[in-house]
Design a protein around this motif. Structure first.
Motif, PDB file in Angstrom:
ATOM      1  N   PHE A  78       0.839  -1.199   0.000  1.00  0.00           N
ATOM      2  CA  PHE A  78       0.000   0.000   0.000  1.00  0.00           C
ATOM      3  C   PHE A  78       0.873   1.248   0.000  1.00  0.00           C
ATOM      4  N   ALA A  79       1.861   1.293   0.890  1.00  0.00           N
ATOM      5  CA  ALA A  79       2.734   2.463   0.984  1.00  0.00           C
ATOM      6  C   ALA A  79       3.538   2.655  -0.295  1.00  0.00           C
ATOM      7  N   ASP A  80       4.114   1.581  -0.814  1.00  0.00           N
ATOM      8  CA  ASP A  80       4.961   1.697  -2.004  1.00  0.00           C
ATOM      9  C   ASP A  80       4.166   2.107  -3.242  1.00  0.00           C
ATOM     10  N   SER A  81       2.984   1.528  -3.422  1.00  0.00           N
ATOM     11  CA  SER A  81       2.187   1.866  -4.606  1.00  0.00           C
ATOM     12  C   SER A  81       1.635   3.284  -4.511  1.00  0.00           C
ATOM     13  N   TYR A  82       1.285   3.715  -3.295  1.00  0.00           N
ATOM     14  CA  TYR A  82       0.811   5.084  -3.111  1.00  0.00           C
ATOM     15  C   TYR A  82       1.924   6.068  -3.428  1.00  0.00           C
ATOM     16  N   LEU A  83       3.140   5.747  -2.988  1.00  0.00           N
ATOM     17  CA  LEU A  83       4.286   6.609  -3.272  1.00  0.00           C
ATOM     18  C   LEU A  83       4.618   6.638  -4.758  1.00  0.00           C
ATOM     19  N   ALA A  84       4.240   5.587  -5.466  1.00  0.00           N
ATOM     20  CA  ALA A  84       4.502   5.527  -6.910  1.00  0.00           C
ATOM     21  C   ALA A  84       3.419   6.240  -7.713  1.00  0.00           C
ATOM     22  N   GLY A  85       2.483   6.905  -7.023  1.00  0.00           N
ATOM     23  CA  GLY A  85       1.450   7.658  -7.709  1.00  0.00           C
ATOM     24  C   GLY A  85       0.207   6.866  -8.027  1.00  0.00           C
ATOM     25  N   ALA A  86       0.101   5.645  -7.514  1.00  0.00           N
ATOM     26  CA  ALA A  86      -1.072   4.813  -7.749  1.00  0.00           C
ATOM     27  C   ALA A  86      -2.128   5.079  -6.679  1.00  0.00           C
ATOM     28  N   THR A  87      -3.315   4.499  -6.885  1.00  0.00           N
ATOM     29  CA  THR A  87      -4.401   4.600  -5.916  1.00  0.00           C
ATOM     30  C   THR A  87      -4.735   3.188  -5.446  1.00  0.00           C
ATOM     31  N   PRO A  88      -4.013   2.674  -4.449  1.00  0.00           N
ATOM     32  CA  PRO A  88      -4.175   1.271  -4.053  1.00  0.00           C
ATOM     33  C   PRO A  88      -5.498   0.998  -3.339  1.00  0.00           C
ATOM     34  N   VAL A  89      -5.902  -0.269  -3.378  1.00  0.00           N
ATOM     35  CA  VAL A  89      -7.128  -0.719  -2.693  1.00  0.00           C
ATOM     36  C   VAL A  89      -6.725  -1.860  -1.761  1.00  0.00           C
ATOM     37  N   PRO A  90      -6.205  -1.541  -0.572  1.00  0.00           N
ATOM     38  CA  PRO A  90      -5.637  -2.576   0.306  1.00  0.00           C
ATOM     39  C   PRO A  90      -6.638  -3.610   0.797  1.00  0.00           C
ATOM     40  N   CYS A  91      -7.923  -3.260   0.846  1.00  0.00           N
ATOM     41  CA  CYS A  91      -8.921  -4.240   1.317  1.00  0.00           C
ATOM     42  C   CYS A  91      -8.973  -5.460   0.402  1.00  0.00           C
ATOM     43  N   ILE A  92      -8.741  -5.253  -0.905  1.00  0.00           N
ATOM     44  CA  ILE A  92      -8.731  -6.383  -1.838  1.00  0.00           C
ATOM     45  C   ILE A  92      -7.536  -7.276  -1.545  1.00  0.00           C
ATOM     46  N   ARG A  93      -6.368  -6.666  -1.357  1.00  0.00           N
ATOM     47  CA  ARG A  93      -5.161  -7.440  -1.066  1.00  0.00           C
ATOM     48  C   ARG A  93      -5.301  -8.187   0.257  1.00  0.00           C
ATOM     49  N   CYS A  94      -5.981  -7.587   1.227  1.00  0.00           N
ATOM     50  CA  CYS A  94      -6.176  -8.247   2.512  1.00  0.00           C
ATOM     51  C   CYS A  94      -7.011  -9.511   2.344  1.00  0.00           C
ATOM     52  N   ASN A  95      -8.100  -9.405   1.582  1.00  0.00           N
ATOM     53  CA  ASN A  95      -8.919 -10.591   1.313  1.00  0.00           C
ATOM     54  C   ASN A  95      -8.113 -11.649   0.568  1.00  0.00           C
ATOM     55  N   GLU A  96      -7.367 -11.194  -0.446  1.00  0.00           N
ATOM     56  CA  GLU A  96      -6.637 -12.108  -1.326  1.00  0.00           C
ATOM     57  C   GLU A  96      -5.467 -12.781  -0.622  1.00  0.00           C
ATOM     58  N   ARG A  97      -4.693 -12.005   0.124  1.00  0.00           N
ATOM     59  CA  ARG A  97      -3.417 -12.505   0.640  1.00  0.00           C
ATOM     60  C   ARG A  97      -3.443 -12.919   2.106  1.00  0.00           C
ATOM     61  N   VAL A  98      -4.452 -12.462   2.840  1.00  0.00           N
ATOM     62  CA  VAL A  98      -4.492 -12.764   4.271  1.00  0.00           C
ATOM     63  C   VAL A  98      -5.716 -13.619   4.610  1.00  0.00           C
ATOM     64  N   LYS A  99      -6.910 -13.047   4.446  1.00  0.00           N
ATOM     65  CA  LYS A  99      -8.122 -13.754   4.882  1.00  0.00           C
ATOM     66  C   LYS A  99      -8.390 -15.016   4.063  1.00  0.00           C
ATOM     67  N   PHE A 100      -8.282 -14.913   2.732  1.00  0.00           N
ATOM     68  CA  PHE A 100      -8.623 -16.059   1.892  1.00  0.00           C
ATOM     69  C   PHE A 100      -7.412 -16.915   1.542  1.00  0.00           C
ATOM     70  N   LYS A 101      -6.277 -16.601   2.148  1.00  0.00           N
ATOM     71  CA  LYS A 101      -5.072 -17.413   1.923  1.00  0.00           C
ATOM     72  C   LYS A 101      -4.603 -18.000   3.252  1.00  0.00           C
ATOM     73  N   ASP A 102      -3.974 -17.175   4.085  1.00  0.00           N
ATOM     74  CA  ASP A 102      -3.426 -17.692   5.341  1.00  0.00           C
ATOM     75  C   ASP A 102      -4.519 -18.131   6.306  1.00  0.00           C
ATOM     76  N   LEU A 103      -5.573 -17.311   6.464  1.00  0.00           N
ATOM     77  CA  LEU A 103      -6.646 -17.689   7.381  1.00  0.00           C
ATOM     78  C   LEU A 103      -7.385 -18.918   6.867  1.00  0.00           C
ATOM     79  N   LEU A 104      -7.564 -18.996   5.568  1.00  0.00           N
ATOM     80  CA  LEU A 104      -8.241 -20.161   4.999  1.00  0.00           C
ATOM     81  C   LEU A 104      -7.433 -21.434   5.268  1.00  0.00           C
ATOM     82  N   GLU A 105      -6.106 -21.335   5.160  1.00  0.00           N
ATOM     83  CA  GLU A 105      -5.262 -22.494   5.464  1.00  0.00           C
ATOM     84  C   GLU A 105      -5.351 -22.861   6.942  1.00  0.00           C
ATOM     85  N   THR A 106      -5.468 -21.839   7.802  1.00  0.00           N
ATOM     86  CA  THR A 106      -5.653 -22.104   9.229  1.00  0.00           C
ATOM     87  C   THR A 106      -6.958 -22.855   9.465  1.00  0.00           C
ATOM     88  N   ALA A 107      -8.006 -22.470   8.735  1.00  0.00           N
ATOM     89  CA  ALA A 107      -9.292 -23.164   8.849  1.00  0.00           C
ATOM     90  C   ALA A 107      -9.152 -24.635   8.458  1.00  0.00           C
TER      91      ALA A 107
END
Length: 381
Positions: free
Chosen positions: A104-133
């Protein structure tokens, strides 16, 4: 011939009694996920509640309007106690920082408009948490997202929520077929958020009247710039505001304070026609402004595509679909021309304003409610 009772599917789609079906519920402490957990517990499922501590919640104990803060962990635990199912808090701070906050920080600094909630679902909730389940030997994982999972001819499909005002498909386009097979979304069919709160009151939940979260969980009050300055000291370096011909119109105190399409707060009054931010040049520290017409875009390069259609994306030279380029905008008719299985060019039939690299472009059926996937907008070649 009638089905034997033992072969009938329960409400989560399994051919066994609810008591023999373990479901991990991702609990943020808000009303939505709390209702999911309470509903499944009341139906007799073997519910296990899991809440993720995503950042240092010590500083956020008094902060309302963001999920996964200290007060939210307390609320999730209380719901579990009241409904009589186990609840665990998992420390995901390092995972969340590496997978979401740093990008989020790096893409914002690069002039982008990041959407971190999507990355959270993709990389944390539906990946690591899903594996924990899965490690907890759960049959599935349920969340409080407003989206529908329906069984089609080729397996589970992702569909918009029944309530268009609550639909969260824009934030869930990167859900893979494998994840979708394991996930359940018990609220997606409800007609309104009021219906959810009525269920919360029915179950006697303490969070029944809790306000919805509004901000990105680690961005208090929507102040992106202050968060970026803390994460990347020295990022708010001053520079020039220039027009498209390079004429200097003013000074700014950091590119991170501006977004594509911004008009207010430029401090360059006195001009005949209003000017908007049309480009952010991080390398030269310039904010480039121009007329509103320059914000209109019809051709969008998209990459990192997650395709959920029945046929392979690259099996056709082009597809007529509908797309969303902002979570708050309705889908618009478009043509998608695949360049590979994960990259494409999207042509909007009607130009959109303020499209920025870092945003998501989500694909929908032109008729119906099915989500066909999506990808990330970038600057192109």
């Amino acid at each position: 011939m009638a089905l034997d009772n033992d072969t009938r599917l329960n409400s989560l789609g399994f051919a066994k009694p609810p008591a023999d079906t373990r479901v991990v519920v991702a609990m943020s402490g808000g009303v939505d996920s709390s209702v999911v957990a309470a509903k499944l517990a009341e139906e007799g499922y073997d519910v296990v509640g899991v809440t993720l501590q995503l950042y240092d919640h010590g500083a956020a104990l008094a902060k309302k309007g963001a999920c996964c803060a200290g007060i939210d962990i307390h609320d999730a635990r209380r719901v579990a106690e009241d409904m009589g199912f186990p609840h665990y808090v998992l420390d995901y701070e390092n995972i969340f920082k590496d997978a979401v906050i740093d990008e989020f920080a790096d893409s914002y600094l690069a002039g982008a408009t990041p959407v971190p909630c999507i990355r959270c679902n993709e990389r944390v909730k539906f990946k690591d948490l899903l594996e924990t389940a899965r490690d907890l030997e759960a049959d599935c994982m349920a969340t409080g997202h407003y989206i529908q999972r329906k069984i089609g001819e080729n397996g589970p499909e992702l569909h918009c929520a029944a309530d268009a005002n609550r639909d969260q498909s824009y934030f869930l386009f990167s859900t893979t077929p494998e994840q979708l097979d394991y996930l359940r979304f018990p609220l997606g069919h409800l007609p309104s958020k009021d219906a959810t709160r009525e269920l919360a009151a029915k179950y006697g939940l303490s969070v029944a009247d809790k306000p919805d979260s509004q901000d990105i969980c680690f961005v208090p009050n929507g102040n992106y710039a202050s968060v970026i300055e803390k994460l990347r000291p020295g990022a708010a370096e001053p520079g020039q505001i220039v027009d498209t011909d390079g004429r200097v119109l003013g000074e700014h105190n950091g590119v991170i304070h501006y977004t594509i399409g911004q008009r207010r707060g430029l401090g360059i009054g006195g001009l005949e026609d209003p000017l908007y931010v049309v480009k952010l040049d991080v390398d030269t520290k310039q904010v480039i402004v121009g007329p509103k017409s320059m914000l209109s875009t019809r051709t969008i390069p998209v990459r990192e595509i997650n395709w959920l259609g029945d046929e392979a994306l690259a099996s056709r030279p082009e597809w007529e679909i509908s797309v969303k380029v902002r979570s708050t905008r309705p889908p618009r008719t478009a043509i998608i021309r695949p360049l590979s299985d994960t990259e494409a060019e999207v042509e909007l039939l009607t130009a959109e304003e303020g499209i920025s690299p870092g945003q998501a472009c989500v694909f929908y059926e032109t008729e119906g409610s099915r989500i066909l996937g999506g990808g990330w907008i970038w600057k192109g070649r």
